[in-house]
Scaffold this active site. Structure first.
Site, short mmCIF file in Angstrom:
data_model
loop_
_atom_site.label_atom_id
_atom_site.label_comp_id
_atom_site.label_asym_id
_atom_site.label_seq_id
_atom_site.Cartn_x
_atom_site.Cartn_y
_atom_site.Cartn_z
CD1 TRP A 102 -2.29 -2.41 1.43
CD2 TRP A 102 -2.79 -1.18 -0.10
NE1 TRP A 102 -2.86 -3.08 1.17
CE2 TRP A 102 -3.36 -2.54 -0.22
CE3 TRP A 102 -3.28 -0.30 -0.76
CZ2 TRP A 102 -4.50 -2.24 -0.74
CZ3 TRP A 102 -4.26 -0.72 -1.42
CH2 TRP A 102 -5.63 -1.30 -1.51
CG ASP A 171 -3.41 4.12 3.77
OD1 ASP A 171 -4.94 3.99 4.51
OD2 ASP A 171 -3.22 3.74 2.76
CE LYS A 195 -8.19 -2.58 3.33
NZ LYS A 195 -7.88 -4.07 3.11
#
Lengths: 360, 360
Positions: A102, A171, A195
């Site tokens: 990511w 993030d 999530k």
């Protein structure tokens, strides 16, 4: 209904109580004679949802009026572009940590927009790990330092907030609201909801208000954080139903005792699973460095890919679903977000023991 | 439950059968032991939803394999920026029609990105109207001509597709799937779902594939139509639950007999309401030119603002909700999208007659 144990990495498990409340209200929202999905985003019923979601998030994260909470769309992938578009001025440099898939995606997008310095790169190391503060090669006067607090594919997690001078941009898609953090030490936090916080379709942005003025008026209005902060995330129609679910999840977190209680439960669930790995005599092998192991995504390998495939298939027949590792790395990944029940981890541990006994 | 008549301009009424099916499946999606909201966007259950939604939309719109259907987020407001970012090259000019509030917003955003020519401006005219083809001042070799097929605030609607050389780009947010159109004559069509197609949180983009190559690789990957077309709208996590509702709505449209049957019902509903206005002896006054009247948003005034306020308040007490005109123009607005039942229009017409008898 037989609820299965859903180890999916995202979209992921939601609290059953949240789903039940959403179901009860789906056609007729609290006697209004219509669904929340059918209501104006400027009406009083939705306004109550929107306002409560923001207030609950600020309270859970310990953020005061120095911060704006925004509801955006497009997930972390959209933020990979919007962060540098808004915060990285011409001629300036942003520092980025590359510790996994990511972080790497965030870097790739930022490089199209401005100058990027890779402050540390542990993305190719095995076991996977997060860099220490002392390893960071920081740019003096950097616009910000970007990090990914939890790498879902590598199974690693930042435990301590880095101490740097530049504003921190994080993030937190895969571990937001999973533990107390010194959220107020960050300049900008973003997280796709799917999530730990809600369904796919809404992205949380928490931004320190002094950073709003960095948004240039040469970028499209819809892409400026300042636009959305000024309008309380009602500049355009927000994704009302996903935000409603986020609001219900924040209430559920409160009912569990807040982030401290959630973190304790998460740590216990993760410890159970890591102990099963570490006590398997090498049959199961964790892929992340022990000090950086994620409480959210537990990644491990078996002695062979054949056994991994068999493991995932047999687990599914025991109602243990979604254990396949990301296609880029293989192996097993058990995502055990906030809403994942301890009983599911215990069932997995028991299954792992049986599987090893038969195949070890 | 007493379902009210919801005239909201958007988010707006959804078919009750769609809401009921979504409710039945909300906690346990077809016996999977989890909600669709909890499922991976790469799993087989969601894949079936995603694939069917795309196939149904293509069939309803009569689009062949020359077109890609994309699911995006951020509504029309995000497309106001993405369209010129992707389609308007440096040194080129795009033509825009300004016939109301939405067209004006699209123009404002496009001007930040490239050269814009206003091909026609009827936005300040009263009654509100759409420009005719003969009025358009087009740029030779324009990148595209942008139009808004239905202006929700002004209550006007484009009935015939303009005949021009440049690719047509249309914001169809408020009348998509409400009538057959020669959709294949457009280069790009976009529509926020929350009026005729689903809940807020998903945006439809239908793009002719030859236009995909216009996307420059200097813009962020997440903002390129080409990226999403190449990945079947799974480059990042799509808003799975809103897309599921869109899929159910496409099935409902099929069950009504498709776009031709939907258009017939819409025209009849609108005709009932416009007749009530026209036959009121001037008590109710339509604000749009007759030939451009929208079948979706019926806008009208009463003799005074005081009477308008009274009308809206009394209507609400008769379960006729959401009739207040947009705050920028006042008056009454009855949004009667696909899912709005004819019985609700008949109830409104009857209420209008009674209200006039008492207050005329």
């Amino acid at each position: 209904m037989a609820r299965i144990y859903n180890f999916s990495a995202g979209p992921a498990i939601l609290p059953e109580a949240v789903l039940q409340e959403a179901q009860a209200n789906l056609v007729d929202y609290k006697g209004a004679g219509m669904s929340l999905m059918e209501m104006s985003h400027r009406g009083k019923e939705y306004d109550a949802v929107h306002t409560e979601a923001i207030a609950n998030l600020k309270r859970l994260m310990g953020l005061d009026d120095d911060f704006s909470i925004l509801f955006q769309t497009g997930g972390a992938s959209m933020q990979f572009a919007l962060v540098p578009m808004n915060l990285l001025g011409p001629g300036q440099t942003a520092d980025y940590i590359n510790a996994g898939a990511w972080g790497k995606k965030a870097i790739k997008e930022a490089k199209l927009i401005g100058n990027v310095n890779i402050a540390a790169d542990t993305s190719k190391e095995k076991p996977s790990r997060m860099p220490k503060d002392s390893e960071l090669k920081l740019t003096p006067g950097a616009s910000y330092l970007h990090l990914t607090t939890n790498e879902t594919i590598e199974g690693t997690q930042v435990k301590e907030t880095p101490r740097v001078e530049a504003p921190l941009v994080a993030d937190m898609s895969s571990d937001i609201l999973s533990r107390p953090r010194d959220f107020a030490k960050y300049g900008l936090i973003y997280a796709g909801a799917q999530k730990n916080m809600g369904p796919a379709g809404v992205t949380l942005v928490a931004i320190r208000k002094d950073l709003l003025d960095r948004s240039s008026e040469t970028i499209p209005a819809i892409m400026r954080y300042k636009t959305h902060a000024a309008e309380g995330s009602l500049y355009n129609t927000p994704p009302t139903f996903p935000i409603y679910i986020v609001m219900l999840v924040t209430r559920w977190i409160d009912a569990q005792g807040g982030l401290a209680a959630i973190a304790k439960a998460n740590a216990e669930k993760a410890a159970l699973l890591y102990a099963a790995i570490d006590n398997s005599g090498g049959f199961y092998r964790g892929t992340a460095a022990k000090e950086d192991r994620s409480d959210m995504n537990v990644t491990y390998r078996l002695p062979s890919e054949e056994l991994e495939e068999k493991f995932i298939k047999e687990a599914a027949s025991h109602a243990l679903k979604g254990l396949k590792g990301h296609r880029s790395v293989g192996g097993v990944r058990a995502s055990i977000y906030n809403a994942f029940p301890r009983a599911g981890v215990e069932t997995l541990v028991s299954f792992m023991r049986d599987f090893q006994a038969k195949n070890g």
